[in-house]
Design a protein around this motif. Structure first.
Motif, PDB file in Angstrom:
ATOM      1  N   TRP A 164      26.011-106.276   7.951  1.00 29.76           N
ATOM      2  CA  TRP A 164      26.764-106.218   9.202  1.00 29.76           C
ATOM      3  C   TRP A 164      27.663-104.992   9.248  1.00 29.76           C
ATOM      4  O   TRP A 164      27.875-104.410  10.310  1.00 29.76           O
ATOM      5  N   LEU A 177      25.374-102.162  10.283  1.00 29.63           N
ATOM      6  CA  LEU A 177      24.955-102.285  11.682  1.00 29.63           C
ATOM      7  C   LEU A 177      26.098-101.929  12.623  1.00 29.63           C
ATOM      8  O   LEU A 177      25.918-101.193  13.592  1.00 29.63           O
ATOM      9  N   PRO A 217      28.367-110.205  18.142  1.00 25.68           N
ATOM     10  CA  PRO A 217      27.781-108.861  18.150  1.00 25.68           C
ATOM     11  C   PRO A 217      26.884-108.626  19.357  1.00 25.68           C
ATOM     12  O   PRO A 217      26.990-107.586  20.017  1.00 25.68           O
ATOM     13  N   VAL A 235      27.282-105.943  22.551  1.00 23.97           N
ATOM     14  CA  VAL A 235      26.277-105.008  23.052  1.00 23.97           C
ATOM     15  C   VAL A 235      26.045-105.237  24.543  1.00 23.97           C
ATOM     16  O   VAL A 235      25.976-104.299  25.335  1.00 23.97           O
ATOM     17  N   ILE A 264      28.436-103.649  27.121  1.00 29.58           N
ATOM     18  CA  ILE A 264      28.532-102.212  27.380  1.00 29.58           C
ATOM     19  C   ILE A 264      27.991-101.815  28.757  1.00 29.58           C
ATOM     20  O   ILE A 264      28.680-101.094  29.487  1.00 29.58           O
ATOM     21  N   LEU A 317      20.079 -97.171  30.301  1.00 23.25           N
ATOM     22  CA  LEU A 317      20.989 -97.526  29.205  1.00 23.25           C
ATOM     23  C   LEU A 317      20.483 -98.780  28.499  1.00 23.25           C
ATOM     24  O   LEU A 317      20.454 -98.854  27.264  1.00 23.25           O
ATOM     25  N   PHE A 367      19.137 -98.279  24.740  1.00 22.97           N
ATOM     26  CA  PHE A 367      20.044 -98.680  23.670  1.00 22.97           C
ATOM     27  C   PHE A 367      20.251-100.181  23.517  1.00 22.97           C
ATOM     28  O   PHE A 367      20.356-100.663  22.396  1.00 22.97           O
ATOM     29  N   VAL A 368      20.318-100.914  24.641  1.00 22.18           N
ATOM     30  CA  VAL A 368      20.607-102.343  24.488  1.00 22.18           C
ATOM     31  C   VAL A 368      19.465-103.040  23.755  1.00 22.18           C
ATOM     32  O   VAL A 368      19.694-103.805  22.817  1.00 22.18           O
ATOM     33  N   PHE A 377      19.279-102.077  19.841  1.00 19.42           N
ATOM     34  CA  PHE A 377      20.412-102.599  19.074  1.00 19.42           C
ATOM     35  C   PHE A 377      20.414-104.111  19.033  1.00 19.42           C
ATOM     36  O   PHE A 377      20.693-104.727  18.009  1.00 19.42           O
ATOM     37  N   MET A 428      17.833-105.336  16.628  1.00 18.41           N
ATOM     38  CA  MET A 428      18.298-105.166  15.255  1.00 18.41           C
ATOM     39  C   MET A 428      19.356-106.209  14.902  1.00 18.41           C
ATOM     40  O   MET A 428      19.287-106.843  13.849  1.00 18.41           O
ATOM     41  N   PHE A 429      20.328-106.367  15.790  1.00 17.69           N
ATOM     42  CA  PHE A 429      21.413-107.316  15.511  1.00 17.69           C
ATOM     43  C   PHE A 429      20.883-108.732  15.365  1.00 17.69           C
ATOM     44  O   PHE A 429      21.421-109.543  14.616  1.00 17.69           O
ATOM     45  N   ILE A 453      15.504 -96.269  17.200  1.00 15.03           N
ATOM     46  CA  ILE A 453      16.341 -95.263  17.861  1.00 15.03           C
ATOM     47  C   ILE A 453      15.664 -93.895  17.801  1.00 15.03           C
ATOM     48  O   ILE A 453      15.498 -93.211  18.807  1.00 15.03           O
TER      49      ILE A 453
END
Lengths: 299, 311, 262, 310
Positions: free
Chosen positions: A211, A214, C31, C35, C38, C65, C69-70, C73, C76-77, C185
């Motif tokens: 984390w 990240l 998290p 994201v 944003i 956007l 990016f959203v 990420f 991944m999160f 990315i």
């Protein structure tokens, strides 16, 4: 058979007056250097600095008057109102973009991540905090080590290039780049401090290597395009660029080098960017001290 | 008179709403003390709050007469801690990490390195001292932790489950090391352990904790005082059950002992003379492999202390 | 072989519920919400500062956007930490010693994580839409619905295929974050956004193709990436993304049989 | 021993890089409780992981219920329960949810899974803590939850890796009782441990590993015979031991004889049974108060074996 077992002996020597954060600092540096990727990145950074000096050297061999030629060529290419294309503080600011930024993120990730995840796995905090060390001393030692490493890969090569540039350049060249050593040191120090504290604060909150990485990646990479979008949306209000940490570092360095007046309206307000960096430092410290006061770093 | 080595006054530790230690007061004058109690009784919480790893909700801890809240960092130079979980300085060799931990306790770098080497030799890790601790086996890690607790020459050692996870050899060796540290070098010991035989061997007094409350503070000799003149008998495994039958037929009470082949014989009315046991064995055609007066084991006493209170 | 004797469905369902719970209970959702916040932040700034028409803004800024990016990420999160924790700490040992094929719990993990990601994906498209829709006037609600709905659909498809990539990376590698950063990315957003022949290889191109058809947008945003001049059609995009996801599922299946659980 | 073995290994080997885990293990395990013993780092956990398909052998093979262990050979997992030595790590789950999740992975519907979870929680005595989160549990409780998850589906083979580590004496006793009851129903239990007298309390059948190799296997007393080359030592206490000692020497029953500091008599012998008989006679006359054979406990046997090969 003569036999003598290894024997425990009482310690009669003197206890030192050395501050407690010093061993933390040296040990962190040693461990950092022990990481293969940290060595590689450092080597890469030093090698590119060396490469640049070698390039200058060969320029002198081939075209001894390359500095004047550069200015002349610049005058031909660049529009009228632009300044001369000479090596000055701006050049060093430019170096930041191609030379420091690509190194800073991986180094923070690798150096910070390896240390932190190893500490978590080894449960090192229990070893530390059951001894005569205060959390503040621990943070101090840790942070100084981080900062030292980041300075090693950012500032040192810069200064190396600078020294070579000054030595080979004409006498009057010195005046053009005189602000570099001090300005660069100040800028890189604050930058490294902010990053070092931020990555520790993120770890203190997430308590997980994955984390931490990240989050750090998201903050670094995600904020750049958002800054750009907001800049366009708001009718080119450049202060939105201050959302991006890389942008802040750039402008802040320009300020320290004394060339911030030349930044156009594509850059955020220098005071604002400095504020962002100091805010990061302040908030990270706050988080770290609060976490350590609750002793929750120990898990 | 010197102040007590450790003094707890109304010590309370909470994690959120959970109370791990509830107003525990006690004092320890030195020697070797065992902390006993089932899992979750608050043993580790007590050690951790004494060491400042956990901040107590209220109460005072005094080490060598000094309040740890005020002078904790300095007092911890005189204290060595061997945690239950593995804990080491990662990324460097064992000896380097140990020297580093000694430096934190105020030793000069040269002294620290010297002592790190000596201490690792002492615990029997001399050959392995240039390896990283992460490559150590469980037994080596335990010894490393003991070395880490000793490296700055403390006066008081806290050992949390020092023999946990050790094989028999390692265990005997660890117990021997701890015993030597205490007897030959006059260190005070506080040991938290589940393994009662270890405690019996090392300590002279115990604090029994349960659910965060001090249940009992007693010397071991008192706890294990011989009970009711019983006999502890060991027999060949195959004959063991038959022997117990015979003993019961003879009017004795036969309780299972430590292993499957061991029985504790008790006569409610009188002490059992040894010859009666031998005769019983001959009567059912077997041999006595072990015989001793049945002192209550610490384990029994411990269970009794806990259960007696629950009833 | 009596491999069919154990029903797979309860395993997938239970593992899915576990992953869903893990991502949405307590602080687990934080998290992803961060994201998702944003694009909303961007919308708020747009409402305050910009004079352009909100409908256009949504298409020109929020859509790219979210796609650039959203999606990466959030994938991944959502996928990497849970897989990382299960594998690194040896917790997988409890899961794979059960009488189901190894792919079943992994499929469950993917399903649960994807389902847990959906609300936040929807939020990141919907909230900016609502904010912008109420700030301006003149555009029919139907058009708004179509554009926001289109983005939600693109995000769902994107989240699915990028989730599949992350699933594979998480099962396959210890340094999955670095790989994901490079793939999603680097190869996805950056190469897919820069002019040049290389961009035709990037999966992002197909997401932009979907956006072009479903949201009727083509990015005007000049800050970082140039718009796709010749976006692929819906059918081609869906085919490529679907096949790509399948390929990564297959890779994950291979990897989960290969990886030792220590 | 006509029935096929539950566990069958031939040449089973596994290296981690250059570190040896297990090498060349030939092993058959039949129903009953088997104690898997060995010093730290001897390969017990590696063997467990190989038997559960978590890691693949570098060489050789393992069979369970006559089927080769492979990661995809999941049908054998239906008949096997495994409690790893590692911690649980499903920290934020409640005990019952964790167990129900694993039950569902065995094919239970949601309701069945919860019922089954409660059932095993009851077996390990944690039913009243069913809604406690794993991260709020003490080490001993976590260990019991680990045992509970291995008991799901009432498997025919139970592999327990250090289940007693970190348990307090009360939980330890109840867990051993549980293991004993389990094997009484004709099941197989492999119990890895180094708290040896507890293994000894539930089984006489042991497998001993050392440096990744099979050191000894079989009944404890059979193994004991292996070490009978070494003289045994019997320590006695009683009245008038000096005159008795003189007689013993004359009878050639002992090879050595020492008076200990506590006034006891230590006898070294190569012929233990006759000596014991002689001592029994002395005991019946009331002269003997205590008797102890050193090297008789499993720990000591193990020490001797390891000492001989190491």
């Amino acid at each position: 058979m003569a036999f003598r077992a290894a024997e425990y002996e009482a310690f009669e020597g003197e206890r030192s007056r050395m501050p407690v954060w010093w061993p933390v600092l040296t040990s962190t540096l040693r461990r950092g250097w022990g990481s293969k990727w940290v060595r590689r990145i450092t080597f890469l950074s030093m090698a590119s600095a060396l490469g640049i000096t070698v390039m200058i050297y060969f320029l002198y061999q081939v075209v001894p008057n390359w500095r004047e030629m550069l200015v002349e060529m610049g005058n031909m290419v660049l529009p009228e109102n632009q300044e001369d294309a000479r090596i000055d503080a701006h050049t060093y600011l430019g170096l930041l973009r191609f030379f420091v930024f690509p190194i800073l993120l991986p180094l923070s990730l690798v150096f910070g991540y390896d240390l932190i995840s190893a500490d978590l796995r080894a449960n090192a905090f229990e070893s530390y905090f059951s001894r005569s060390i205060t959390p503040a001393a621990y943070i101090l030692g840790r942070t100084l080590a981080y900062v030292g490493f980041m300075l090693l890969v950012t500032l040192m090569p810069m200064l190396w290039i600078w020294a070579y540039d000054v030595l080979t350049g004409p006498d009057e060249h010195f005046a053009e780049v005189a602000s570099v050593p001090l300005g660069m040191t100040a800028a890189m120090f604050i930058t490294s401090l902010a990053l070092a504290l931020m990555i520790q604060a993120v770890t203190a909150i997430t308590k997980s290597g994955i984390w931490t990485n990240l989050t750090f990646v998201a903050i670094f990479i995600f904020t750049a395009p958002v800054g750009g979008i907001l800049f366009e949306l708001s009718g080119e209000n450049a202060n939105f660029f201050a959302l991006s940490i890389l942008h802040c570092i750039h402008v802040f360095t320009a300020t320290c080098l004394g060339v911030s007046d030349d930044l156009d309206d594509q850059y955020a307000d220098p005071n604002l960017t400095a504020g962002v960096l100091f805010l990061i430092i302040f908030l990270s410290l706050l988080v770290l001290l609060q976490r350590l006061r609750k002793r929750s770093l120990v898990g | 008179m010197p102040p007590p080595v450790l003094e707890l006054a109304e010590l309370t530790v909470r994690y959120g709403r959970f109370t791990a230690l509830d107003r525990v007061s006690a004092s320890f004058d030195g020697g070797a003390l065992a902390l006993l109690g089932p899992n979750g009784a608050g043993k580790s919480s007590m050690l951790r709050s004494i060491l400042g790893l956990v901040r107590p909700a209220s109460g005072v801890v005094r080490l060598f007469g000094e309040d740890t809240e005020k002078k904790g960092a300095l007092m911890r130079r005189r204290v060595g801690y061997m945690p239950e979980r593995d804990s080491w300085v990662p990324g460097v060799s064992a000896v380097r990490g140990l020297a580093h931990l000694a430096e934190i306790c105020g030793l000069l770098p040269s002294d620290a390195m010297l002592r790190a080497h000596d201490t690792l030799h002492f615990v029997g890790l001399g050959e392995e001292r240039y390896r990283e601790v992460s490559s150590f086996s469980t037994g080596m890690r335990q010894r490393y932790k003991l070395a880490a607790a000793l490296v700055h020459d403390p006066d008081l050692l806290f050992l949390d489950e020092p023999t946990n996870g050790l094989d028999p050899r390692g265990r005997v060796r660890m117990l021997g090391l701890i015993d030597r540290v205490r007897k030959e070098h006059g260190k005070h010991l506080i040991i938290a352990s589940h393994l009662l035989p270890d405690v019996e061997m090392l300590c002279d007094s115990v604090w029994v904790l349960d659910e965060g409350v001090m249940k009992k503070s007693e010397t071991i000799a008192n706890l294990t005082a011989a009970a009711r003149g019983g006999q502890r008998v060991r027999l060949p495994r195959d004959d063991s059950a038959r022997f117990a039958e015979a003993a019961r037929a003879d009017g004795l009470e036969a309780l299972p002992g430590e292993g499957a082949d061991e029985w504790v014989l008790i006569d409610e009315s009188a002490a059992i003379p040894p010859d009666r046991v031998f005769r019983l064995a001959r009567a059912c055609g077997t041999r006595v492999l072990g015989l001793k007066a049945a002192a209550r084991s610490l384990e029994d006493a411990f269970l009794e202390a806990l259960e007696g209170d629950a009833d | 072989m009596s491999q069919a004797s154990t029903p797979v469905r309860p395993a997938v369902r239970a593992m899915s519920a576990f992953a869903f719970r893990r991502r949405l209970s307590g602080l687990g959702a934080l998290p992803n919400l961060a994201v998702a916040a944003i694009p909303t932040l961007v919308a708020v700034v747009a409402v305050i500062f910009s004079t352009d028409d909100p409908f256009g803004l949504y298409g020109d800024y929020i859509v790219p956007l979210c796609i650039y990016f959203v999606i990466p990420f959030m994938s991944m999160f959502t996928m990497l930490p849970i897989l990382g924790e299960l594998y690194e700490q040896g917790a997988m040992a409890y899961v794979v010693t059960r009488p189901v094929p190894r792919w079943a719990p992994l499929l469950g993990l993917f399903q649960g994580s994807f389902l847990a990601m959906l609300p936040t994906l929807v939020l990141s498209a919907l909230l900016p839409g609502l904010i912008l829709a109420f700030s301006g006037e003149g555009i029919a609600t139907g058009l708004w619905l179509k554009r926001v709905g289109g983005l939600v659909a693109v995000l769902t498809v994107g989240g699915f295929s990028y989730g599949a990539v992350c699933l594979f990376l998480g099962v396959w590698s210890r340094r999955s974050i670095l790989w994901a950063l490079g793939l999603l990315i680097g190869w996805g957003a950056v190469i897919g956004g820069l002019p040049g022949d290389l961009r035709t290889t990037s999966p992002h191109r197909y997401l932009m193709g979907l956006a072009d058809s479903w949201c009727k947008v083509n990015s005007r945003w000049s800050g970082m990436f140039t718009p796709e001049p010749d976006p692929p059609g819906v059918l081609a995009s869906l085919t490529v993304l679907g096949l790509g996801s399948l390929a990564f599922f297959a890779l994950a299946w291979l990897a989960c049989r290969r990886r030792d659980i220590l | 021993m006509s029935a096929p073995p539950v566990i069958h290994c031939r040449g089973l080997s596994r290296w981690y890089g250059e570190v040896q885990g297990i090498s060349g293990l030939d092993l058959d395990i039949h129903p009953g409780i088997v104690g898997l013993l060995g010093p730290n780092g001897s390969g017990k956990t590696t063997l467990m992981r190989l038997l559960t398909g978590l890691i693949k052998p570098s060489r050789g093979y393992a069979e369970v219920f006559g089927q080769r262990v492979r990661p995809d050979q999941h049908s054998i997992f239906a008949r096997m329960g495994y409690s790893p030595g590692d911690d649980i790590h499903f920290e934020t789950e409640r005990a019952v949810d964790f167990l129900a999740l694993l039950a569902s992975l065995g094919g239970d519907s949601a309701d069945e899974a919860v019922r089954r979870a409660d059932q095993v929680l009851d077996q390990v005595g944690l039913l009243d803590r069913r809604t406690t989160k794993i991260n709020a549990m003490s080490k001993g409780m976590r260990q019991r939850v680990k045992v509970a998850q291995a008991l799901l589906f009432d498997p025919e083979l139970l592999l327990l890796d250090e289940p007693l580590n970190g348990m307090d004496p009360i939980s330890r006793r109840s867990t051993l009782d549980l293991v004993r009851d389990y094997s009484a129903r004709g099941r197989t239990v492999v119990l890895a441990s180094h708290v040896l007298h507890e293994v000894e309390a539930v089984t006489s059948q042991v497998v001993m590993l050392h440096h990744g190799r099979l050191l000894a296997e079989g009944r404890l007393d059979e193994i004991r015979e292996l070490v009978d080359r070494k003289p045994r030592r019997v320590v006695i206490s009683g009245d008038d031991l000096r005159s008795f000692a003189a007689k013993l020497l004359a009878e050639d029953l002992v090879t050595g004889l020492t008076f200990t500091e506590e006034g006891r008599l230590a006898l070294d012998t190569r012929s233990l049974p006759p000596l014991l008989d002689r001592l029994a006679a002395l005991g019946e006359s009331g002269q003997l108060h205590g008797l102890d054979i050193e090297d008789e406990k499993l720990e000591a046997v193990f020490d001797l074996l390891v000492g001989e090969t190491a």
